[in-house]
Design an enzyme around this catalytic site. Sequence first.
Site, PDB file in Angstrom:
ATOM      1  N   THR A  34       0.844  -1.199   0.000  1.00 49.02           N
ATOM      2  CA  THR A  34       0.000   0.000   0.000  1.00 49.02           C
ATOM      3  C   THR A  34       0.881   1.252   0.000  1.00 49.02           C
ATOM      4  O   THR A  34       1.970   1.242   0.596  1.00 49.02           O
ATOM      5  CB  THR A  34      -0.903  -0.024   1.244  1.00 49.02           C
ATOM      6  OG1 THR A  34      -1.820  -1.109   1.115  1.00 49.02           O
ATOM      7  CG2 THR A  34      -1.705   1.271   1.404  1.00 49.02           C
TER       8      THR A  34
ATOM      9  N   GLY B 135       5.963  -0.868   0.195  1.00 44.49           N
ATOM     10  CA  GLY B 135       6.756   0.331   0.470  1.00 44.49           C
ATOM     11  C   GLY B 135       7.169   0.383   1.927  1.00 44.49           C
ATOM     12  O   GLY B 135       6.921  -0.550   2.704  1.00 44.49           O
TER      13      GLY B 135
ATOM     14  N   LYS C 111       6.663   1.027   9.021  1.00 45.89           N
ATOM     15  CA  LYS C 111       5.648   1.151   7.994  1.00 45.89           C
ATOM     16  C   LYS C 111       4.345   1.612   8.625  1.00 45.89           C
ATOM     17  O   LYS C 111       4.184   1.545   9.829  1.00 45.89           O
ATOM     18  CB  LYS C 111       5.413  -0.213   7.327  1.00 45.89           C
ATOM     19  CG  LYS C 111       6.578  -0.667   6.461  1.00 45.89           C
ATOM     20  CD  LYS C 111       6.348  -2.022   5.814  1.00 45.89           C
ATOM     21  CE  LYS C 111       5.012  -2.200   5.174  1.00 45.89           C
ATOM     22  NZ  LYS C 111       4.613  -1.118   4.233  1.00 45.89           N
TER      23      LYS C 111
ATOM     24  N   GLU D  12      -0.469  -5.386   6.144  1.00 44.03           N
ATOM     25  CA  GLU D  12       0.877  -5.486   5.552  1.00 44.03           C
ATOM     26  C   GLU D  12       1.729  -6.477   6.332  1.00 44.03           C
ATOM     27  O   GLU D  12       2.498  -7.249   5.751  1.00 44.03           O
ATOM     28  CB  GLU D  12       1.538  -4.104   5.536  1.00 44.03           C
ATOM     29  CG  GLU D  12       0.905  -3.165   4.529  1.00 44.03           C
ATOM     30  CD  GLU D  12       1.395  -1.723   4.636  1.00 44.03           C
ATOM     31  OE1 GLU D  12       1.245  -0.988   3.655  1.00 44.03           O
ATOM     32  OE2 GLU D  12       1.915  -1.346   5.698  1.00 44.03           O
TER      33      GLU D  12
HETATM   34  C1  5RP Z   1       1.251   2.030   4.220  1.00 45.91           C
HETATM   35  C2  5RP Z   1       2.717   1.883   4.204  1.00 45.91           C
HETATM   36  C3  5RP Z   1       3.434   2.453   3.035  1.00 45.91           C
HETATM   37  O1  5RP Z   1       4.066   1.400   2.349  1.00 45.91           O
HETATM   38  C4  5RP Z   1       4.426   3.455   3.515  1.00 45.91           C
HETATM   39  O2  5RP Z   1       3.732   4.458   4.252  1.00 45.91           O
HETATM   40  C5  5RP Z   1       5.182   4.117   2.360  1.00 45.91           C
HETATM   41  O3  5RP Z   1       4.314   4.882   1.587  1.00 45.91           O
HETATM   42  P1  5RP Z   1       4.831   5.722   0.339  1.00 45.91           P
HETATM   43  O4  5RP Z   1       5.384   4.737  -0.643  1.00 45.91           O
HETATM   44  O5  5RP Z   1       3.601   6.439  -0.153  1.00 45.91           O
HETATM   45  O6  5RP Z   1       5.877   6.672   0.856  1.00 45.91           O
HETATM   46  O7  5RP Z   1       3.342   1.335   5.084  1.00 45.91           O
HETATM   47  O8  5RP Z   1       0.695   1.551   5.414  1.00 45.91           O
END
Ligand code: 5RP
Length: 230
Positions: free
Chosen positions: A28, A84, A96, A105
Amino acid sequence: MNRDSDKQAAAVAAVAEVQNGMLVGLGTGSTAAFVISEIGRLCAEGLRIEAVGTSLATEAHAREVGIPLRDLASVAVIDLAIDGTDEFDPSLRAIKGAGGAMLREKIVAAAARRMVVVADGSKRVAQLGHAALPIEVLPLARAYVADVLAACGGLPTLRGGDASPTLTDQGNIIFDCDFGPIDDPALLARRLSAIPGVMGHGLFVDEVDAVYVADQGVVERIERSAAPSP
Ligand code: 5RP
Protein backbone atom coordinates in the site's frame (compact mmCIF):
# COMPACT_ATOMS: atom_id res chain seq x y z
CA MET A 1 15.45 12.45 -11.21
CA ASN A 2 12.64 13.34 -8.82
CA ARG A 3 11.32 11.22 -5.97
CA ASP A 4 8.50 9.73 -8.05
CA SER A 5 10.92 8.56 -10.72
CA ASP A 6 13.00 6.92 -8.01
CA LYS A 7 9.92 5.23 -6.55
CA GLN A 8 9.03 3.96 -10.00
CA ALA A 9 12.58 2.79 -10.74
CA ALA A 10 12.70 0.80 -7.46
CA ALA A 11 9.25 -0.64 -8.16
CA VAL A 12 10.08 -1.76 -11.70
CA ALA A 13 13.32 -3.39 -10.50
CA ALA A 14 11.49 -5.33 -7.77
CA VAL A 15 8.71 -6.46 -10.11
CA ALA A 16 11.37 -8.29 -12.15
CA GLU A 17 11.22 -10.91 -9.32
CA VAL A 18 7.58 -11.72 -10.18
CA GLN A 19 7.20 -14.96 -12.14
CA ASN A 20 4.32 -16.80 -13.80
CA GLY A 21 2.21 -18.78 -11.35
CA MET A 22 3.15 -16.74 -8.28
CA LEU A 23 0.77 -15.51 -5.61
CA VAL A 24 1.96 -11.95 -4.97
CA GLY A 25 1.28 -9.70 -1.97
CA LEU A 26 0.64 -6.13 -3.09
CA GLY A 27 1.63 -3.33 -0.70
CA THR A 28 0.00 0.00 0.00
CA GLY A 29 1.14 3.59 -0.64
CA SER A 30 2.53 5.67 -3.47
CA THR A 31 5.61 3.49 -4.12
CA ALA A 32 3.60 0.25 -4.00
CA ALA A 33 1.19 1.89 -6.47
CA PHE A 34 4.00 1.87 -9.05
CA VAL A 35 4.42 -1.87 -8.36
CA ILE A 36 0.72 -2.47 -8.99
CA SER A 37 0.76 -0.45 -12.22
CA GLU A 38 3.82 -2.34 -13.49
CA ILE A 39 2.36 -5.75 -12.62
CA GLY A 40 -0.91 -4.70 -14.29
CA ARG A 41 1.04 -3.77 -17.42
CA LEU A 42 2.77 -7.17 -17.42
CA CYS A 43 -0.54 -9.00 -16.85
CA ALA A 44 -1.93 -7.24 -19.93
CA GLU A 45 1.10 -8.63 -21.82
CA GLY A 46 0.38 -12.19 -20.64
CA LEU A 47 1.91 -12.57 -17.15
CA ARG A 48 -0.20 -15.07 -15.21
CA ILE A 49 -0.26 -14.41 -11.47
CA GLU A 50 -2.72 -13.98 -8.64
CA ALA A 51 -2.43 -11.37 -5.91
CA VAL A 52 -3.67 -10.37 -2.47
CA GLY A 53 -3.95 -6.74 -1.45
CA THR A 54 -2.83 -5.14 1.82
CA SER A 55 -5.64 -2.56 1.79
CA LEU A 56 -8.97 -1.80 0.17
CA ALA A 57 -7.28 0.96 -1.86
CA THR A 58 -4.68 -1.49 -3.16
CA GLU A 59 -7.37 -4.03 -4.06
CA ALA A 60 -9.26 -1.34 -5.98
CA HIS A 61 -6.11 -0.33 -7.87
CA ALA A 62 -5.26 -3.97 -8.67
CA ARG A 63 -8.77 -4.59 -10.02
CA GLU A 64 -8.53 -1.43 -12.12
CA VAL A 65 -5.35 -2.63 -13.85
CA GLY A 66 -6.60 -6.20 -14.31
CA ILE A 67 -4.64 -8.14 -11.68
CA PRO A 68 -6.63 -11.25 -10.54
CA LEU A 69 -7.20 -11.06 -6.77
CA ARG A 70 -7.59 -13.67 -4.05
CA ASP A 71 -9.25 -13.04 -0.68
CA LEU A 72 -6.56 -12.70 2.00
CA ALA A 73 -8.77 -14.69 4.40
CA SER A 74 -8.32 -17.78 2.22
CA VAL A 75 -4.54 -17.53 1.82
CA ALA A 76 -1.90 -19.05 4.12
CA VAL A 77 1.25 -18.77 2.01
CA ILE A 78 2.28 -16.03 -0.41
CA ASP A 79 5.23 -16.41 -2.79
CA LEU A 80 6.42 -12.82 -2.88
CA ALA A 81 5.27 -9.63 -1.14
CA ILE A 82 6.32 -6.22 -2.47
CA ASP A 83 5.60 -3.19 -0.31
CA GLY A 84 6.76 0.33 0.47
CA THR A 85 8.17 1.66 3.71
CA ASP A 86 8.41 4.88 5.71
CA GLU A 87 11.98 4.20 6.75
CA PHE A 88 14.50 1.35 6.87
CA ASP A 89 17.82 0.97 8.66
CA PRO A 90 21.07 -0.76 7.55
CA SER A 91 19.87 -4.09 9.03
CA LEU A 92 16.65 -3.86 6.95
CA ARG A 93 14.41 -3.20 9.92
CA ALA A 94 11.57 -0.88 8.94
CA ILE A 95 8.81 1.40 10.10
CA LYS A 96 5.65 1.15 7.99
CA GLY A 97 2.08 2.35 8.27
CA ALA A 98 1.89 6.02 7.30
CA GLY A 99 -0.86 4.79 4.98
CA GLY A 100 -2.58 3.03 7.88
CA ALA A 101 -2.31 -0.47 6.40
CA MET A 102 0.39 -1.90 8.70
CA LEU A 103 -1.72 -4.70 10.17
CA ARG A 104 -2.61 -6.30 6.82
CA GLU A 105 0.88 -5.49 5.55
CA LYS A 106 2.37 -7.40 8.49
CA ILE A 107 0.08 -10.41 7.88
CA VAL A 108 1.01 -10.47 4.19
CA ALA A 109 4.72 -10.06 5.00
CA ALA A 110 4.57 -12.87 7.57
CA ALA A 111 2.78 -15.19 5.12
CA ALA A 112 5.25 -14.40 2.34
CA ARG A 113 8.17 -16.70 1.52
CA ARG A 114 10.01 -13.52 0.51
CA MET A 115 9.23 -9.89 1.22
CA VAL A 116 10.89 -7.07 -0.66
CA VAL A 117 10.55 -3.39 0.09
CA VAL A 118 10.66 -0.66 -2.54
CA ALA A 119 11.79 2.84 -1.61
CA ASP A 120 13.31 6.08 -2.78
CA GLY A 121 16.51 7.18 -1.06
CA SER A 122 14.74 9.44 1.44
CA LYS A 123 13.56 6.33 3.32
CA ARG A 124 17.08 5.19 4.26
CA VAL A 125 18.00 6.08 7.87
CA ALA A 126 20.89 5.21 10.18
CA GLN A 127 18.53 4.50 13.09
CA LEU A 128 14.75 3.95 13.15
CA GLY A 129 12.60 6.55 14.86
CA HIS A 130 12.54 9.57 12.55
CA ALA A 131 8.98 8.58 11.63
CA ALA A 132 6.34 8.18 14.32
CA LEU A 133 5.41 4.52 14.74
CA PRO A 134 1.81 3.73 13.68
CA ILE A 135 -0.03 1.43 16.08
CA GLU A 136 -3.47 -0.02 15.29
CA VAL A 137 -5.70 -0.16 18.36
CA LEU A 138 -9.17 -1.52 19.14
CA PRO A 139 -11.31 1.63 19.67
CA LEU A 140 -12.53 0.55 23.13
CA ALA A 141 -8.92 0.23 24.34
CA ARG A 142 -8.01 3.79 23.32
CA ALA A 143 -7.36 5.35 26.76
CA TYR A 144 -5.72 2.24 28.22
CA VAL A 145 -3.34 1.77 25.31
CA ALA A 146 -2.44 5.48 25.20
CA ASP A 147 -1.49 5.22 28.87
CA VAL A 148 0.68 2.12 28.36
CA LEU A 149 2.39 3.66 25.29
CA ALA A 150 3.31 6.72 27.36
CA ALA A 151 4.66 4.43 30.10
CA CYS A 152 6.81 2.73 27.41
CA GLY A 153 8.37 6.12 26.61
CA GLY A 154 6.19 7.00 23.61
CA LEU A 155 4.25 10.13 22.75
CA PRO A 156 1.02 8.86 21.16
CA THR A 157 -1.09 11.06 18.85
CA LEU A 158 -4.49 9.83 17.76
CA ARG A 159 -4.56 9.95 13.94
CA GLY A 160 -7.39 12.20 12.75
CA GLY A 161 -7.88 13.72 16.22
CA ASP A 162 -10.43 13.04 18.98
CA ALA A 163 -13.38 14.47 17.06
CA SER A 164 -12.98 12.26 13.97
CA PRO A 165 -10.34 9.56 14.43
CA THR A 166 -9.08 7.93 11.26
CA LEU A 167 -10.31 4.34 11.02
CA THR A 168 -8.35 1.53 9.43
CA ASP A 169 -9.85 -0.90 6.91
CA GLN A 170 -10.63 -3.08 9.96
CA GLY A 171 -12.48 -0.23 11.75
CA ASN A 172 -9.74 0.34 14.33
CA ILE A 173 -8.02 3.58 15.41
CA ILE A 174 -4.35 4.49 14.94
CA PHE A 175 -1.89 6.05 17.34
CA ASP A 176 1.15 7.60 15.67
CA CYS A 177 3.60 7.16 18.51
CA ASP A 178 6.84 9.12 18.70
CA PHE A 179 9.48 7.07 20.50
CA GLY A 180 12.45 9.18 19.35
CA PRO A 181 15.47 7.14 18.16
CA ILE A 182 14.63 3.45 18.71
CA ASP A 183 17.64 1.73 20.29
CA ASP A 184 16.20 -1.79 20.38
CA PRO A 185 13.46 -2.28 17.75
CA ALA A 186 13.03 -5.99 18.56
CA LEU A 187 12.40 -5.28 22.25
CA LEU A 188 9.96 -2.47 21.45
CA ALA A 189 8.12 -4.69 18.94
CA ARG A 190 7.73 -7.42 21.59
CA ARG A 191 6.46 -4.92 24.18
CA LEU A 192 3.92 -3.42 21.77
CA SER A 193 2.65 -6.81 20.62
CA ALA A 194 2.02 -7.78 24.25
CA ILE A 195 -0.32 -4.83 25.02
CA PRO A 196 -3.98 -5.94 25.13
CA GLY A 197 -5.94 -3.83 22.63
CA VAL A 198 -3.00 -3.37 20.26
CA MET A 199 -3.99 -5.15 17.05
CA GLY A 200 -0.76 -4.48 15.19
CA HIS A 201 2.09 -2.04 14.71
CA GLY A 202 4.35 -0.81 11.96
CA LEU A 203 7.67 -2.02 13.33
CA PHE A 204 8.98 -4.69 10.92
CA VAL A 205 11.97 -6.27 12.64
CA ASP A 206 12.72 -9.36 10.58
CA GLU A 207 10.08 -9.57 7.86
CA VAL A 208 12.03 -7.72 5.14
CA ASP A 209 14.28 -9.97 3.02
CA ALA A 210 15.52 -7.31 0.63
CA VAL A 211 15.19 -3.61 -0.17
CA TYR A 212 15.24 -2.05 -3.64
CA VAL A 213 16.22 1.57 -3.05
CA ALA A 214 16.57 4.13 -5.84
CA ASP A 215 18.62 7.30 -5.57
CA GLN A 216 18.92 9.69 -8.51
CA GLY A 217 17.74 6.92 -10.85
CA VAL A 218 20.25 4.33 -9.60
CA VAL A 219 18.63 1.25 -8.05
CA GLU A 220 20.47 -0.71 -5.37
CA ARG A 221 19.27 -4.10 -4.10
CA ILE A 222 20.23 -4.84 -0.50
CA GLU A 223 19.71 -8.43 0.66
CA ARG A 224 19.24 -9.20 4.35
CA SER A 225 21.90 -11.91 4.06
CA ALA A 226 24.43 -9.20 3.07
CA ALA A 227 23.22 -6.58 5.57
CA PRO A 228 24.96 -6.08 8.92
CA SER A 229 23.26 -7.85 11.84
CA PRO A 230 21.76 -5.46 14.36
C1 5RP B 1 1.25 2.03 4.22
C2 5RP B 1 2.72 1.88 4.20
C3 5RP B 1 3.43 2.45 3.03
O1 5RP B 1 4.07 1.40 2.35
C4 5RP B 1 4.43 3.46 3.51
O2 5RP B 1 3.73 4.46 4.25
C5 5RP B 1 5.18 4.12 2.36
O3 5RP B 1 4.31 4.88 1.59
P1 5RP B 1 4.83 5.72 0.34
O4 5RP B 1 5.38 4.74 -0.64
O5 5RP B 1 3.60 6.44 -0.15
O6 5RP B 1 5.88 6.67 0.86
O7 5RP B 1 3.34 1.34 5.08
O8 5RP B 1 0.70 1.55 5.41
